[in-house]
Design an enzyme around this catalytic site. Sequence first.
Site, mmCIF file in Angstrom:
data_model
loop_
_atom_site.group_PDB
_atom_site.id
_atom_site.type_symbol
_atom_site.label_atom_id
_atom_site.label_comp_id
_atom_site.label_asym_id
_atom_site.label_seq_id
_atom_site.Cartn_x
_atom_site.Cartn_y
_atom_site.Cartn_z
ATOM 1 N N LYS A 21 0.838 -1.199 0.000
ATOM 2 C CA LYS A 21 0.000 0.000 0.000
ATOM 3 C C LYS A 21 0.878 1.257 0.000
ATOM 4 O O LYS A 21 0.613 2.218 -0.734
ATOM 5 C CB LYS A 21 -0.900 -0.013 1.237
ATOM 6 C CG LYS A 21 -1.686 1.270 1.482
ATOM 7 C CD LYS A 21 -2.614 1.119 2.671
ATOM 8 C CE LYS A 21 -1.910 1.087 4.003
ATOM 9 N NZ LYS A 21 -1.558 2.427 4.539
ATOM 10 N N ASP A 48 -7.154 2.781 0.856
ATOM 11 C CA ASP A 48 -6.157 3.861 0.820
ATOM 12 C C ASP A 48 -5.661 4.111 -0.606
ATOM 13 O O ASP A 48 -5.652 5.247 -1.088
ATOM 14 C CB ASP A 48 -4.970 3.513 1.720
ATOM 15 C CG ASP A 48 -5.232 3.844 3.173
ATOM 16 O OD1 ASP A 48 -6.414 3.917 3.557
ATOM 17 O OD2 ASP A 48 -4.257 4.023 3.918
ATOM 18 N N ASN A 89 -10.897 7.522 4.390
ATOM 19 C CA ASN A 89 -10.321 7.408 5.729
ATOM 20 C C ASN A 89 -8.801 7.263 5.663
ATOM 21 O O ASN A 89 -8.186 6.698 6.557
ATOM 22 C CB ASN A 89 -10.934 6.191 6.446
ATOM 23 C CG ASN A 89 -10.769 6.255 7.951
ATOM 24 O OD1 ASN A 89 -10.618 7.325 8.543
ATOM 25 N ND2 ASN A 89 -10.792 5.098 8.595
ATOM 26 N N GLY A 91 -5.296 8.615 5.935
ATOM 27 C CA GLY A 91 -4.519 9.718 6.506
ATOM 28 C C GLY A 91 -3.322 10.108 5.665
ATOM 29 O O GLY A 91 -3.052 11.293 5.447
ATOM 30 N N ARG A 120 -8.120 12.841 13.772
ATOM 31 C CA ARG A 120 -6.657 12.885 13.759
ATOM 32 C C ARG A 120 -6.148 14.306 13.481
ATOM 33 O O ARG A 120 -6.696 15.022 12.657
ATOM 34 C CB ARG A 120 -6.117 11.909 12.710
ATOM 35 C CG ARG A 120 -6.424 10.472 13.051
ATOM 36 C CD ARG A 120 -6.112 9.512 11.916
ATOM 37 N NE ARG A 120 -4.683 9.391 11.680
ATOM 38 C CZ ARG A 120 -4.161 8.608 10.729
ATOM 39 N NH1 ARG A 120 -4.953 7.908 9.945
ATOM 40 N NH2 ARG A 120 -2.858 8.538 10.570
ATOM 41 N N SER A 164 4.122 12.406 13.172
ATOM 42 C CA SER A 164 4.082 11.598 11.950
ATOM 43 C C SER A 164 5.153 12.051 10.979
ATOM 44 O O SER A 164 5.419 13.245 10.852
ATOM 45 C CB SER A 164 2.704 11.710 11.289
ATOM 46 O OG SER A 164 2.682 11.040 10.041
ATOM 47 N N SER A 192 9.206 7.162 12.443
ATOM 48 C CA SER A 192 9.139 6.309 11.247
ATOM 49 C C SER A 192 10.110 6.756 10.163
ATOM 50 O O SER A 192 9.748 6.966 9.009
ATOM 51 C CB SER A 192 7.703 6.288 10.701
ATOM 52 O OG SER A 192 6.793 5.883 11.689
ATOM 53 N N ASP A 309 3.661 -0.299 11.524
ATOM 54 C CA ASP A 309 2.462 -0.997 11.076
ATOM 55 C C ASP A 309 2.517 -2.504 11.280
ATOM 56 O O ASP A 309 1.577 -3.212 10.899
ATOM 57 C CB ASP A 309 2.175 -0.673 9.613
ATOM 58 C CG ASP A 309 1.562 0.715 9.450
ATOM 59 O OD1 ASP A 309 0.980 1.226 10.416
ATOM 60 O OD2 ASP A 309 1.679 1.290 8.349
ATOM 61 N N ASN A 332 3.745 6.893 18.595
ATOM 62 C CA ASN A 332 3.014 7.342 17.402
ATOM 63 C C ASN A 332 1.857 6.407 17.047
ATOM 64 O O ASN A 332 0.988 6.765 16.249
ATOM 65 C CB ASN A 332 3.953 7.529 16.211
ATOM 66 C CG ASN A 332 4.701 6.276 15.823
ATOM 67 O OD1 ASN A 332 4.912 5.382 16.626
ATOM 68 N ND2 ASN A 332 5.125 6.201 14.577
ATOM 69 N N GLU A 337 -5.605 5.492 13.072
ATOM 70 C CA GLU A 337 -7.057 5.466 12.902
ATOM 71 C C GLU A 337 -7.778 5.443 14.244
ATOM 72 O O GLU A 337 -8.914 5.904 14.374
ATOM 73 C CB GLU A 337 -7.465 4.245 12.071
ATOM 74 C CG GLU A 337 -7.234 4.410 10.587
ATOM 75 C CD GLU A 337 -5.790 4.217 10.159
ATOM 76 O OE1 GLU A 337 -5.550 4.152 8.957
ATOM 77 O OE2 GLU A 337 -4.887 4.145 11.017
ATOM 78 N N HIS A 383 -8.090 -1.010 10.571
ATOM 79 C CA HIS A 383 -7.697 -2.216 9.846
ATOM 80 C C HIS A 383 -6.603 -2.997 10.538
ATOM 81 O O HIS A 383 -6.622 -4.236 10.565
ATOM 82 C CB HIS A 383 -7.270 -1.857 8.417
ATOM 83 C CG HIS A 383 -6.217 -0.798 8.334
ATOM 84 N ND1 HIS A 383 -5.074 -0.924 7.598
ATOM 85 C CD2 HIS A 383 -6.126 0.443 8.910
ATOM 86 C CE1 HIS A 383 -4.337 0.159 7.688
ATOM 87 N NE2 HIS A 383 -4.954 1.005 8.489
ATOM 88 N N ARG A 384 -5.602 -2.316 11.115
ATOM 89 C CA ARG A 384 -4.517 -3.026 11.789
ATOM 90 C C ARG A 384 -5.014 -3.719 13.059
ATOM 91 O O ARG A 384 -4.576 -4.822 13.394
ATOM 92 C CB ARG A 384 -3.374 -2.068 12.148
ATOM 93 C CG ARG A 384 -2.784 -1.320 10.978
ATOM 94 C CD ARG A 384 -1.933 -2.191 10.097
ATOM 95 N NE ARG A 384 -1.456 -1.428 8.943
ATOM 96 C CZ ARG A 384 -1.228 -1.939 7.749
ATOM 97 N NH1 ARG A 384 -1.440 -3.225 7.519
ATOM 98 N NH2 ARG A 384 -0.796 -1.180 6.765
ATOM 99 N N LYS A 410 -9.449 -1.216 4.310
ATOM 100 C CA LYS A 410 -8.630 -0.009 4.180
ATOM 101 C C LYS A 410 -7.257 -0.343 3.594
ATOM 102 O O LYS A 410 -6.712 0.428 2.802
ATOM 103 C CB LYS A 410 -8.479 0.676 5.529
ATOM 104 C CG LYS A 410 -7.737 2.000 5.466
ATOM 105 C CD LYS A 410 -7.766 2.691 6.808
ATOM 106 C CE LYS A 410 -7.267 4.120 6.689
ATOM 107 N NZ LYS A 410 -5.875 4.229 6.272
#
Length: 433
Positions: A21, A48, A89, A91, A120, A164, A192, A309, A332, A337, A383-384, A410
Amino acid sequence: MDVIVTPTPRLRGDIQALSSKNYTTRYLLAAALADGTSTIYYPAHSEDSDAMRRCVRDLGAVLEEDGEKIVITGFGGKPKDVRELDVGNAGAVLRFLMAIASLCPNVTFVNRYPESLGKRPHDDLIDALEQMGVEIDHNGGKLPITIRGGKPRSGRIRVSGSVSSQYLSALLFLTPLLEGDSEIEVVGDLKSKVVVGQTLEVLEQAGIVIEASEDLMRYRVPGGQSYAAKTYTVQGDYPGSAAVLAAAAVTESDVTIRGLVENSKQGERAIIDVLRMMEVPLTHHNAVVNVRGNGKLKAVEFDGDTATDAVLAMVAAAVFAEGTSRFYNVENLRYKECDRITDYLNELRKAGADVEERQSEIIVHGKPEGVEGGVEIDAHYDHRVIMALTVVGLRARRPIVIRDAHHVAKSYPIYFDHLRALGAQVEWVKVES
């Protein structure tokens, strides 16, 4: 829709990893920003990446797609004047396109998911764009957001990376298109960094020149550049595959996933290293991972910042490990979401897991004997969280119901299809209205 996850002691089978993704969304944007026609082979299909497809088309790109590839004729540095953009949705798509929308006179990003993306914050990117002379109307840093741009200024830009890295990536996509040179300084921490590396990799493939300091905190971006039309091939997705690998690790398994290259810049590639640290039997050669799980795992300590993730899947595996695991430097996760620390751990406790939270840590006291289950749990539209809770359900003593599990689309629309192909007992249930 909800999903019932019934305990499943054994998984067997061979699947192809979903396409990445993160790379798909970046390649789509790079292709849209090019003058000319680019081709992307094996693009991901998810909410996404579909949001990025929809938005770049609205901004003037022409897209033609078949089962193998997508061909994009870009709009270059001159996006079409649009009034509204709907990122759903997504981000990362929102943040990347907030920067690109500053090239347009007046664009409003609508708020379709007030309980998820609508909560967010985006203040740090708003602040950076305002330094460039862009006027922005917003709701306390949140959607709906209206960008009044047209001609953002190059120059010295400071951006925070403490919430982020997507804010920095957004600026890296935008600044090469400006007339003058830019210098970007990251203030505070930078979360990240590995994902910033993915952005820089894609930009380099698109012919963009950026000078980055070794610590990725300072950048010099020559202005007046053009994105080149190129051919891209999307690699397999480690973040989604992390949950499938965790499921194989906690069961008796012989599971093969193809398409996960060993030298990937995806930070979530660390799922392989973490499972090895947990003493899960696995091999990884020629982009093929094979897990022969025996359900026995050892506790680990892991710095999750570079593999954001995949952390929830790692935690799900640690629920069944012998000993206490600690995942640190993961604050973070709170800004995704949902709050992926507090919200996720609350649901794990309902299922019977023994977990603790700190501001930037997740601590898991493993239960090798399994957890009780027999509950309904809330995925918080994330989703995660859905994928990771499914892993826990496979080793519960009684079935669990995951509410609103359709939000897995997502990033991984065929997640439950893949699990079923491996023998997992998962079943969709329609919710009575």
